[in-house]
Design a protein around this motif. Structure first.
Motif, PDB file in Angstrom:
ATOM      1  N   UNK A 182       0.309   6.606   3.365  1.00  0.00           N
ATOM      2  CA  UNK A 182      -0.941   7.103   3.956  1.00  0.00           C
ATOM      3  C   UNK A 182      -1.801   5.959   4.474  1.00  0.00           C
ATOM      4  N   UNK A 183      -2.015   4.961   3.630  1.00  0.00           N
ATOM      5  CA  UNK A 183      -2.860   3.828   4.031  1.00  0.00           C
ATOM      6  C   UNK A 183      -2.225   3.087   5.215  1.00  0.00           C
ATOM      7  N   UNK A 200       0.821  -1.218   0.000  1.00  0.00           N
ATOM      8  CA  UNK A 200       0.000   0.000   0.000  1.00  0.00           C
ATOM      9  C   UNK A 200       0.859   1.274   0.000  1.00  0.00           C
ATOM     10  N   UNK A 201       0.263   2.373   0.415  1.00  0.00           N
ATOM     11  CA  UNK A 201       0.978   3.651   0.450  1.00  0.00           C
ATOM     12  C   UNK A 201       1.310   4.017   1.887  1.00  0.00           C
ATOM     13  N   UNK A 234      -2.845   4.916   8.408  1.00  0.00           N
ATOM     14  CA  UNK A 234      -4.202   4.683   8.926  1.00  0.00           C
ATOM     15  C   UNK A 234      -4.278   3.363   9.701  1.00  0.00           C
ATOM     16  N   UNK A 263       5.443   6.392  -7.075  1.00  0.00           N
ATOM     17  CA  UNK A 263       4.323   5.789  -6.354  1.00  0.00           C
ATOM     18  C   UNK A 263       4.590   4.364  -5.918  1.00  0.00           C
ATOM     19  N   UNK A 307       9.632   5.307  -2.761  1.00  0.00           N
ATOM     20  CA  UNK A 307      10.035   5.972  -4.009  1.00  0.00           C
ATOM     21  C   UNK A 307      11.038   7.096  -3.828  1.00  0.00           C
TER      22      UNK A 307
END
Lengths: 405, 405
Positions: free
Chosen positions: A96-97, A93-94, A100, A225, A217
């Motif tokens: 951000x995710x 995932x990222x 969370x 990304x 990245x």
């Protein structure tokens, strides 16, 4: 300056690693902290994944190419770069995710406490992810200036969440001291390593960090990304629960049960089907950084940034430094304040010197030590001095804002 | 059978599209509903993205190659395949993560209602994502058999969330009728199009659907773990709010504010930095499916599956069909129940006929109409008949379970 730079390059035992990257001709790339350069091995690896593993072997590659364990495999390779054990890190995932997931996990581990403490001006996505949980009624966001953070650790704080190296200034937090202070106050700690992982030595184990995330990245050169990574200290592996409970985080995903049983340890941070192309590219970047070694990279980045400052001084370029002057206090970057930072940045880019602008007035130069030369420092400063002396940045073409600044 | 199949292929106006895919020699691929084949144009596009946009243009490609709008651009291309308007669809993250965003958004739009209604045996990640919100205290999961769903729409139901074509059986829901029933009960509706988008005509607008998600790596041929997509009907664009409020969903991400202001419409579904390699590969797959056209694909898939059944009948292979016998009632697949489905599937794979096993006893054949031939149907059935007649599936080598089944 240029002559001195070249002799420093000639004497640099790490100089040869530059040739493992595809650094474009005519470009001085001081933005590896935004998007790292392409490792030369990446296109061939992607070709193999695309034509061979996907095109020829198709669905069988989940087993035959072990795609199913790629998040764990890449995570295990990132682990030594950040002082973690292989089974404590997963790539998915990222940032951000993953934030969370881990903020949620921390809140669930501290019932009765709702505050997530961070600083104003932290990277936006970090504070926005707290805000998302706040709007769900599950968290209270509290932003406190960095000098006052330790004093703000009261018994409402479930989680202290900070970015190790500040994205604008590069200023470092004392990870060990703040983690200890948070623990003494009964709070957990989540470190965002996006601007430090792979560039400076990080020792999550020695600092007794609870959670961490980081970016694929930037200094790991995983491509635009690229998947991010997440760390959970082993002592929390039994306790963590996170709400993005997708099928790939299930203990037995291929039993297709209606009920969720979390997989062991960091595997339960997985959510949907992992992006294999992104993970494959990231693995190449991680392998290369691991081969060079973070200690060596850090030593060189400090030399590069100090040489950059010497060059500025010799060229009589006066810019307000917003990064710590002491290299030990900063990440692999130097940032300066200037009212026309945007236009100066654009004028430099037109000359092939790619730095970064950060709203509203920050000119940021990142020194990705794996592929930069002392010569690049001297030349970048020469261009910067010329741009400022000639006032060429005042041309209107350099003032038009692009979608991404 | 083979002769008839070949004459059907010779008369098939869509036969030429097979040559736009890299279908491996010696393989009959009946698993395009799990991982679609590689479009021949994909490697060159990825090479361009990797060597050109990333390697040479580096960070500038966010503007010059318009990476920043790739989620919107790919979403807009998916939109006509599912009966949506271009600005109603965005490509990002995984199906699972997008489910979490949209379930959350729906719950926030129906204060006082907490039930998310679905069916048992829905694809696991769908029901697990409801469970994640349930554990946060924000939702109540209710699973009701499909025949009883309409009757279960009481005034506690905030959201009806279903998969249009069932992953195991291919059975279709009546999207229009169920959406209407849900709306009459004051609930919103979220359709998971993972097993229908790109294979059958879907008209989200005509059905007045509220939300949808779908998969990029099945019928859209986007590659392993490709980004997913999410749809929000225009009438909800002002109202939707979702908790994964990462920086890319901000109205002005490059102002780096401490406070989150959602971007307009579906842009606010973005969370972290989008994975460019995955999106670039997905775009090639979507372009190709759009060029062929969903109506044509659907017509051919129905002919393929009916021909497959004719071949089974002529070969006297008796298997219990668990898909609807009426092709109008099913997606682009046929599934059969057999106590030794796993071993039969493995024996077929050893012969180059790649179908899929779904726990505990389902043998699933997907008919991706873009690249399959009638000849493939005849040959697959010949192999299946031989495997069953000779009992070769009883060999122990075909019973060993792999990590991914």
């Amino acid at each position: 300056m240029l002559e001195r730079a070249r002799s420093l390059d000639a004497a640099d035992p790490q100089a040869s690693f530059r040739h493992r990257f595809d650094v474009p001709e005519g470009v001085i790339y001081l933005d590896g902290n935004s998007l790292g350069c392409l490792p030369k091995a990446t296109p061939a690896r992607l070709e193999q994944v695309v034509r061979g593993e996907w095109g020829r072997d198709l669905i069988r590659s989940w087993n035959s190419a072990d795609w199913i364990h790629l998040p764990q495999r890449v995570g295990a390779k990132i682990a030594p770069l950040i002082g973690a054990q292989p089974h404590e890190v997963i790539a998915c995932d990222s940032v951000s995710v993953n934030l969370y997931k881990l903020i949620s996990a921390a809140l669930a581990m501290r019932p009765g406490r709702k505050t997530v403490l961070s600083e104003p001006g932290n990277f936006p996505t970090d504070v926005y992810m707290i805000e998302g949980l706040e709007k769900q009624g599950l968290a209270q966001r509290r932003l406190v200036a960095r000098e006052e953070l330790a004093g703000a650790l009261d018994d409402n704080v479930a989680l202290l969440m900070l970015t190790h190296a500040h994205y604008k200034t590069g200023q470092l937090f004392d990870m060990e001291a703040l983690t200890r202070a948070a623990h003494e106050a009964g709070a957990l700690v989540l470190w965002d390593l996006s601007h430090s992982g792979g560039a400076l030595p990080v020792d999550l184990t020695a600092c007794e960090a609870d959670f961490a995330v980081g970016c694929g990245y930037k200094y790991l050169n995983g491509g635009p990304g690229a998947p991010a990574y997440a760390f959970v200290a082993q002592r929390h592996h039994e306790a963590i629960a996170q709400p993005l409970s997708g099928w790939m985080g299930h203990a037995k995903p291929f039993e297709f049960s209606d009920d969720y049983t979390p997989a062991a340890g960091v595997d339960r941070l997985l959510c949907g089907t992992p992006g294999i192309l992104g993970l494959a590219a990231l693995e190449v970047g991680v392998d290369l950084i691991a081969e060079i070694g973070v200690e060596r990279l850090y030593a060189k980045s400090q030399k590069l940034s100090e040489f950059f400052r010497q060059c500025l001084s010799e060229a009589d370029v006066e810019l307000e430094l917003v990064s710590p002057a002491d290299p030990v206090q900063r990440g692999s970057q130097l940032s300066f304040r200037h009212g026309d930072a945007y236009a100066i940045c654009q004028a430099l880019i037109a000359r092939g010197v790619i730095g970064d602008f950060r709203d509203p007035d920050i000119l940021r130069f990142g020194f990705a030590p794996a592929y930069l030369r002392f010569e690049d420092m001297a030349e970048a400063v020469r261009h910067l001095a010329e741009v400022i002396e000639t006032g060429e940045w005042q041309r209107s073409v350099f003032r038009e804002r692009a979608a991404v600044t």
